[in-house]
Design an enzyme around this catalytic site. Structure first.
Site, short mmCIF file in Angstrom:
data_model
loop_
_atom_site.label_atom_id
_atom_site.label_comp_id
_atom_site.label_asym_id
_atom_site.label_seq_id
_atom_site.Cartn_x
_atom_site.Cartn_y
_atom_site.Cartn_z
CG HIS A 295 -2.13 -0.95 0.82
ND1 HIS A 295 -2.15 -2.26 1.23
CD2 HIS A 295 -3.22 -0.78 0.04
CE1 HIS A 295 -3.23 -2.85 0.73
NE2 HIS A 295 -3.89 -1.98 0.02
CD GLU B 266 -9.90 -7.73 -1.56
OE1 GLU B 266 -8.92 -7.14 -2.01
OE2 GLU B 266 -10.64 -7.22 -0.69
CG ASP C 190 -5.47 -8.20 -0.90
OD1 ASP C 190 -4.39 -8.42 -0.33
OD2 ASP C 190 -6.17 -7.19 -0.67
CB CYS D 275 -10.66 -1.81 -8.66
SG CYS D 275 -11.09 -2.87 -7.27
C1 PEP Z 1 -6.86 -5.39 -4.39
O1 PEP Z 1 -6.60 -6.15 -3.46
O2 PEP Z 1 -6.62 -5.64 -5.58
C2 PEP Z 1 -7.47 -4.08 -4.11
C3 PEP Z 1 -7.89 -3.30 -5.09
O3 PEP Z 1 -7.56 -3.68 -2.82
P1 PEP Z 1 -6.33 -3.16 -1.95
O4 PEP Z 1 -5.16 -2.93 -2.88
O5 PEP Z 1 -6.79 -1.91 -1.28
O6 PEP Z 1 -6.10 -4.29 -1.00
MG MG Z 2 -7.39 -5.83 -1.48
#
Ligand code: PEP
Ligand code: MG
Length: 590
Positions: free
Chosen positions: A203, A449, A473, A520
C-alpha cells in the site's frame, strides 16, 4: 538490489521501481531522532498490560531487525558482513539485555510508561559508557540509542511527522515507510522517496503512485550509502537510486524528466476522447482514490467514476475514529465532485500492512498472521458501530449522486447477508430520525480478492449487486506471496494461470448472473494487461488517476474480437512464460 561503483563519488543502488518518474534533489535520511516521548504513570493494575505492550514493541523491533538482516545479504560481501554485525549487535541489545531488563524493572517498580522507561534506561546506559572514556564503548552507547529509538517508535507508532517540514524538493530516504507515513508526504515539498523495505504492490507503493511521487523500494544498503544532504537521483520506473550523481548523469535524467512530462501532456489530450475499441466496444475507465485530494486528478484524467474509494485515508494518522458526520462530509465531497458519475465507496479495509492507529488495539497489532487475521469486512462485522457509521455516511452521501457500497475481503455469502441486514437497519434508523438517504438503497457489491471467493463467485453473485476484482490480494493469496515483501516480489505474477483462471471464473459468474463486474487491482492500470482483461470479458477498469491516459490509449488501439481470441489462446496455456510471450507478442502487433 546491487550496488555499482561508478568511479568518483557517484554510486548506483538498485531496487524495485514502484512509482514511475524522476526526482533529483537533496536526501533527507529519516531517522527516529526526534520522536516526542510521552511520559505518564501507570496505575498498579495496569502494569501487566504495560509490560505486554512493551513486549509487543520488542517483538516488532526484533522482527524488523531480522528482516533488515535478510535484506543485508543482498549487499556486496564486505558491506553485507559489516551491516550484518551491526544488526546482530542490535538484536542482542534487545534480547534479555540490560536495556530490556532495566526498562521492565522501571515499568514494574517505578510504574512509568514503557516509552519513558526505555528513554531513561538508554540515558543511563549511555552515561555509564561515556564515563569509561573509551571510544569503542562510546560507539556502543550510540547503538543503544538507535535501538532504543526503534523501540520507542514501535511503542508510540509515531508516523514520520518530520516529513512535513523538510525543504522543498527533498528526497526521503528511510528504512521503511508505512502507507500512513506516505500519506503525510506533500508532493509540493517532497520530490520522491526510497526505502530499504517494501514490495511493488504494497500500500505504500500504491500511495506513492496515487501521489505521483517517484519511488524505489527494497533498496539494500540505502541507509549505509546515503547521508542527509547528499545529492540523489531517483528513477521510479527503472528502480535506481543514484547517490552523488556526476554532472552528466544529472543532465541525462533532466532530459528524461522532460520526455516524461511531454508524454504526460500528450496523454492528457486523450481526456476528451472516449475509451472505445477500434471495433466500437465502449470501455469504462474509472479512478481509484487513496486520498480525497486525488479527486481533481481523477476529473482531469477524464475518469468516468470512482471505481474504488479506499476509505482507510480517513482513519490514518489520528488517535480517534472518524464518526458518521465526518465521513458523510468527506463522501459527499467526492460525490458532488464527480457530478453525477458513480462513486463506489469501500468499507474499511485495515489489517495486514494497512494498520490504522486508532484500531490497533482492536485488531491486535501482533496478530500471528495479520494478512489472514481480523481485517477488512471481518473487523467491520465484529465492530458494528464502525460499520454502521460508514454505512450511514454512505447512505446519506447517496442523496447527492449515485453511490455504490463495496465490501473488502469477502469470503462467504453470510458476510454479504449480514451487511445487507445492517444496511437496512441503519437506513431505517436514519429515516426515523428524518435524515435524508439514498433511495432506493445503494447497490451493494463485493471485492473478489480471496481465491475462495473467486471459486464461489456463482454463490456470491446471487447475493451481491456487483463484483470488483481485486487482483492485488488475489495474486497474494493465490500464490502465497506477500505483496509487500520485496524478497518475494519477483514471484508476484498476475499472469500465473491460477490467477487468470480465478479471474475468468469470477467474470463468467458475474456475466451469467447479469451483475456488473469491474477490475480495480493494480493490473487494471497497466496497459500490458488491457487486451487480456478485455478479452476475458471485463469492460470496466478502475485504476490510479495517473494511469487512465495510457490505458485509454491502449483501449483505443485494440480490437475486441482479436483480444478475445488471444485471451482464449492464453487460457489454454499452462505455462506462465508461454502466457507472457503470447500476451507480449499480441501487444507488440496491436
Ligand atoms: C486489491 O486487493 O486488488 C485491491 C484493489 O484492494 P487493496 O489494494 O486496497 O487491497
Ligand atoms: Mg485488497
Amino acid at each position: 538490489m546491487r550496488t555499482e561503483q561508478q568511479g568518483g563519488d557517484e554510486r548506483v543502488l538498485h531496487g524495485l521501481g514502484v512509482s514511475p518518474g524522476i526526482a533529483i534533489g537533496p536526501a533527507f535520511v529519516s531517522d527516529d531522532g526526534d520522536i516526542a516521548v510521552p511520559e505518564y504513570r501507570i496505575p498498579a493494575d495496569q502494569v501487566e498490560r504495560e509490560l505486554q505492550r512493551f513486549a509487543g514493541a520488542l517483538n516488532a523491533s526484533l522482527k524488523q531487525l531480522r528482516k533488515l538482516k535478510g535484506k543485508a545479504s543482498a549487499l556486496p560481501d564486505s558491506a553485507a558482513e559489516e551491516v550484518g554485525y551491526l544488526l546482530d549487535a542490535h538484536i542482542a541489545m534487545l534480547t534479555n539485555s540490560r536495556l530490556v531488563r532495566g526498562a521492565e524493572r522501571r515499568i514494574t517498580e517505578e510504574r512509568v510508561n514503557a516509552e519513558r522507561a526505555v528513554q531513561m534506561e538508554i540515558a543511563e546506559i549511555g552515561d555509564s559508557f561515556a564515563a569509561m572514556g573509551d571510544a569503542y564503548l562510546a560507539a556502543r552507547g550510540e547503538d543503544i540509542r538507535v535501538v532504543g529509538a526503534r523501540l520507542i517508535r514501535n511503542l508510540t507508532k509515531t508516523p514520520y511527522a518530520a516529513l512535513q517540514h523538510v525543504a522543498e524538493g527533498t528526497i526521503i530516504i528511510a528504512e521503511e515507510l508505512t502507507p500512513a507515513d506516505t500519506a503525510l508526504m506533500d508532493p509540493r515539498r517532497i520530490a520522491g522517496f526510497a526505502a530499504v523495505l517494501g514490495g511493488p504492490e504494497s500500500h505504500t507503493a500504491i500511495m506513492a503512485r496515487a501521489l505521483q511521487l517517484p519511488a524505489v523500494l527494497g533498496v539494500a544498503g540505502l541507509l549505509t550509502e546515503i547521508k542527509s544532504g547528499d545529492a540523489v537521483v531517483i528513477d521510479g520506473g527503472e528502480g535506481t537510486v543514484i547517490v552523488n550523481p556526476r554532472r552528466e548523469t544529472v543532465a541525462r535524467y533532466e532530459a528524461r524528466q522532460e520526455t516524461l512530462e511531454r508524454e504526460g501532456r500528450q496523454l492528457a489530450r486523450l481526456k476528451r476522447l472516449p475509451a472505445v475499441t477500434r471495433d466500437g466496444v465502449e470501455i469504462t475507465l474509472q479512478a481509484n482514490l487513496e486520498l480525497a485530494r486525488e479527486l481533481d486528478q481523477a476529473m482531469a484524467a477524464g475518469a468516468e467514476g470512482l471505481g474504488l474509494v479506499r476509505t482507510e485515508f480517513l482513519y490514518m494518522n489520528r488517535e480517534d475514529l472518524p464518526g458518521e458526520e465526518e465521513q458523510y462530509e468527506a463522501y459527499r465531497g467526492l460525490v458532488r465532485g464527480m457530478a453525477g458519475r458513480p462513486v463506489t465507496i469501500r468499507t474499511l479495509d485495515v489489517g495486514g500492512d494497512k494498520l490504522a492507529a486508532p484500531l490497533t488495539e482492536t485488531i491486535g497489532g501482533d496478530s500471528p498472521n495479520p494478512a489472514l487475521g481480523l481485517r477488512a469486512i471481518r473487523l467491520s462485522l465484529k465492530e458494528r458501530p464502525l460499520l454502521d457509521a460508514q454505512l450511514g455516511a454512505m447512505l446519506r452521501a447517496g442523496v447527492d449522486g449515485p453511490v455504490r457500497i463495496l465490501l473488502p475481503m469477502v469470503s462467504s455469502v453470510a458476510e454479504i447477508r449480514k451487511v445487507r441486514e445492517a444496511l437496512t437497519q441503519v437506513a431505517r434508523r436514519l429515516k426515523r430520525r428524518g435524515v435524508k438517504i439514498a433511495e432506493p438503497l445503494p447497490a451493494l457489491g463485493v471485492m473478489i480478492e480471496i481465491p475462495g471467493a473467486a471459486l464461489a463467485a456463482d454463490a456470491l453473485a446471487a447475493e451481491s449487486d456487483f463484483f470488483a476484482i481485486g487482483t492485488n490480494d488475489l495474486v497474494q493469496y493465490t500464490l502465497a506471496i506477500d505483496r509487500g515483501d520485496e524478497q518475494v516480489a519477483h514471484l508476484y505474477n498476475p499472469l500465473h494461470p491460477a490467477v487468470l483462471r480465478l479471474i475468468q471464473f469470477a467474470v463468467e459468474a458475474a456475466l451469467r448472473a447479469r451483475i456488473g463486474v469491474s477490475l480495480c487491482g493494480e493490473m487494471a492500470g497497466d496497459p500490458r494487461f488491457t487486451a487480456l482483461l478485455l478479452g476475458l470479458g471485463i469492460r470496466d477498469l478502475s485504476m490510479a488517476p495517473g494511469k487512465i491516459g495510457r490505458v485509454k490509449q491502449r483501449v483505443r488501439a485494440l480490437d475486441i474480437v482479436a483480444a478475445t481470441r488471444r485471451a482464449r489462446a492464453i487460457m489454454d496455456q499452462l505455462d506462465d512464460a508461454r502466457i507472457a510471450s503470447l500476451l507480449d507478442d499480441f501487444n507488440a502487433l496491436a
